[in-house]
Design an enzyme around this catalytic site. Structure first.
Site, PDB file in Angstrom:
ATOM      1  N   SER A 119       0.851  -1.186   0.000  1.00 10.42           N
ATOM      2  CA  SER A 119       0.000   0.000   0.000  1.00 10.42           C
ATOM      3  C   SER A 119       0.888   1.237   0.000  1.00 10.42           C
ATOM      4  CB  SER A 119      -0.916   0.000   1.232  1.00 10.42           C
ATOM      5  OG  SER A 119      -1.739   1.147   1.241  1.00 10.42           O
ATOM      6  N   HIS A 123       2.202  12.217  -0.685  1.00  8.55           N
ATOM      7  CA  HIS A 123       1.784  13.610  -0.614  1.00  8.55           C
ATOM      8  C   HIS A 123       3.002  14.473  -0.949  1.00  8.55           C
ATOM      9  CE1 HIS A 123      -2.087  12.591   1.134  1.00  8.55           C
ATOM     10  NE2 HIS A 123      -1.463  11.783   1.987  1.00  8.55           N
ATOM     11  N   HIS A 133      -2.150   7.339  -4.933  1.00  9.70           N
ATOM     12  CA  HIS A 133      -2.375   6.150  -4.107  1.00  9.70           C
ATOM     13  C   HIS A 133      -2.250   4.918  -4.987  1.00  9.70           C
ATOM     14  CE1 HIS A 133      -5.496   3.007  -3.273  1.00  9.70           C
ATOM     15  NE2 HIS A 133      -4.821   2.942  -2.144  1.00  9.70           N
ATOM     16  N   ASN A 135      -2.276   0.373  -4.440  1.00 11.82           N
ATOM     17  CA  ASN A 135      -2.115  -0.835  -3.640  1.00 11.82           C
ATOM     18  C   ASN A 135      -2.446  -2.051  -4.483  1.00 11.82           C
ATOM     19  OD1 ASN A 135      -4.882  -2.175  -2.715  1.00 11.82           O
ATOM     20  ND2 ASN A 135      -5.203   0.037  -2.759  1.00 11.82           N
ATOM     21  N   THR A 136      -1.821  -3.151  -4.154  1.00 19.47           N
ATOM     22  CA  THR A 136      -2.189  -4.451  -4.723  1.00 19.47           C
ATOM     23  C   THR A 136      -2.128  -5.471  -3.592  1.00 19.47           C
ATOM     24  OG1 THR A 136       0.109  -4.945  -5.391  1.00 19.47           O
ATOM     25  CG2 THR A 136      -1.321  -3.933  -7.052  1.00 19.47           C
ATOM     26  N   ARG A 137      -2.983  -6.484  -3.675  1.00 17.04           N
ATOM     27  CA  ARG A 137      -3.063  -7.431  -2.571  1.00 17.04           C
ATOM     28  C   ARG A 137      -3.618  -8.767  -3.049  1.00 17.04           C
ATOM     29  NH1 ARG A 137      -6.784  -3.581  -2.464  1.00 17.04           N
ATOM     30  NH2 ARG A 137      -8.985  -4.187  -2.651  1.00 17.04           N
ATOM     31  N   HIS A 167      -4.011   7.757 -17.075  1.00 20.04           N
ATOM     32  CA  HIS A 167      -4.980   6.756 -17.498  1.00 20.04           C
ATOM     33  C   HIS A 167      -4.468   5.938 -18.685  1.00 20.04           C
ATOM     34  CE1 HIS A 167      -8.657   7.380 -15.077  1.00 20.04           C
ATOM     35  NE2 HIS A 167      -8.136   8.579 -14.865  1.00 20.04           N
TER      36      HIS A 167
END
Length: 297
Positions: A119, A123, A133, A135-137, A167
């Site tokens: 995660s 800033h 931001h 995250n991968t899980r 994008h």
């Protein structure tokens, strides 16, 4: 099957650690190369490392991870890159929520779980450089496994080109696996990162996915790796483009107010924050995403 799944869990956990190392090295190199602007005289930022731990209700070991936070750097005002691998039994509230959302039968009979992931929240010093931001899980229960994660851009001062470029990288990495992934996961991000009480999104979007299981673990793991790889490819060029843009006090004010919006979302709506706190993980690691300074008007 158990031995195979144990090997897959280890493979996923190792990958999240590798990705963390790559990102931290890239961010420290960015700090070293910052030689312009009002923050260039600061010492180049470095990550401070702290091991995190989690204990179960009976006091037994339930996993942990590594918290990596850089504060007061030349480019990054605060950035955290955390990895964790936790396990144990889900509480009753989490069991009900997971059974309802994922349609998993038997959670109450066997509430064991295992989860591993990375995660990241950054800033920035320069208000023209967007916060971000990622995250991968991977999540496992005896009743099923799945992958989740994504990446989204959170500028306080929006530039259309930055949004388009961010994008485009997400789409390229998704298209390698399935042409339907990017539009599906972009729409999901638009819905997930919406702040109902403000009637607006917290940023300019990206991709978000959860409960991802096509039935082929290797195929899905390859995809979630590309979700992680897309992060530096998307974020670094934008940061390079904006980090030396001159800013005013009004720009900094806009940044602080936008950070308040970011904090509201993470504390009120974010699933990861809720799960981390409810499951007993280190609160400092869970709340790493909060900005160093924010403002409300």
């Amino acid at each position: 099957m158990t031995d195979k799944m144990d090997a897959q869990k280890a493979q996923a956990s190792d990958w999240f650690g590798t990705l963390r190392n790559e990102i931290c090295a890239a961010f420290e190199a960015l700090e070293d190369s910052q030689t312009e602007g009002p923050t260039s005289q600061l010492p180049a930022g470095r990550f401070e490392l702290r091991e995190t731990s989690r204990t179960s209700a009976d006091g037994s070991d339930a996993g942990g991870g590594l918290m990596s936070v850089m504060r007061g750097g030349r480019v990054f005002e605060k950035v955290g890159v955390n990895i964790s691998t936790v396990y144990g039994e889900l509480g009753e509230g989490a069991q009900r929520a997971m059974a309802a959302r994922k349609g998993l039968a038997g959670m109450a009979d066997d509430p064991r779980f295992w989860a591993s992931g990375i995660s990241l929240v950054a800033h920035m010093q320069n208000p023209h450089a967007p916060a971000v931001h990622m995250n991968t899980r991977m999540f496992w229960t005896p009743h099923g496994w799945w992958f989740g994660g994504g990446s989204d851009l959170n500028p306080c001062l929006e530039y259309e080109q930055d949004t388009l470029d961010f994008h485009a990288v997400q789409k390229t990495h998704c298209d390698r696996h399935d042409a339907q992934y990017y539009p599906k996961f972009k729409e999901w991000a638009d819905e997930y990162f919406y702040i109902p009480h403000r009637k607006r999104a917290r940023g300019v979007g990206g991709i978000f996915l959860d409960d991802h299981n096509t039935g082929d673990w290797a195929v899905d793991f390859a995809f979630i790796q590309d979700v992680g790889r897309a992060f530096l490819a998307a974020f670094l060029p934008i940061t390079e483009r904006r980090r030396n843009t001159p800013w005013t006090e009004a720009d900094k004010e806009a940044q602080l107010v936008h950070r308040g919006l970011y904090a509201e979302y993470n504390l009120v709506y974010d699933r990861g924050t809720k799960f981390g706190l409810e499951s007993g993980h280190d609160p400092e690691a869970v709340l790493m995403s909060l900005p160093p300074l924010a403002k409300w008007i």
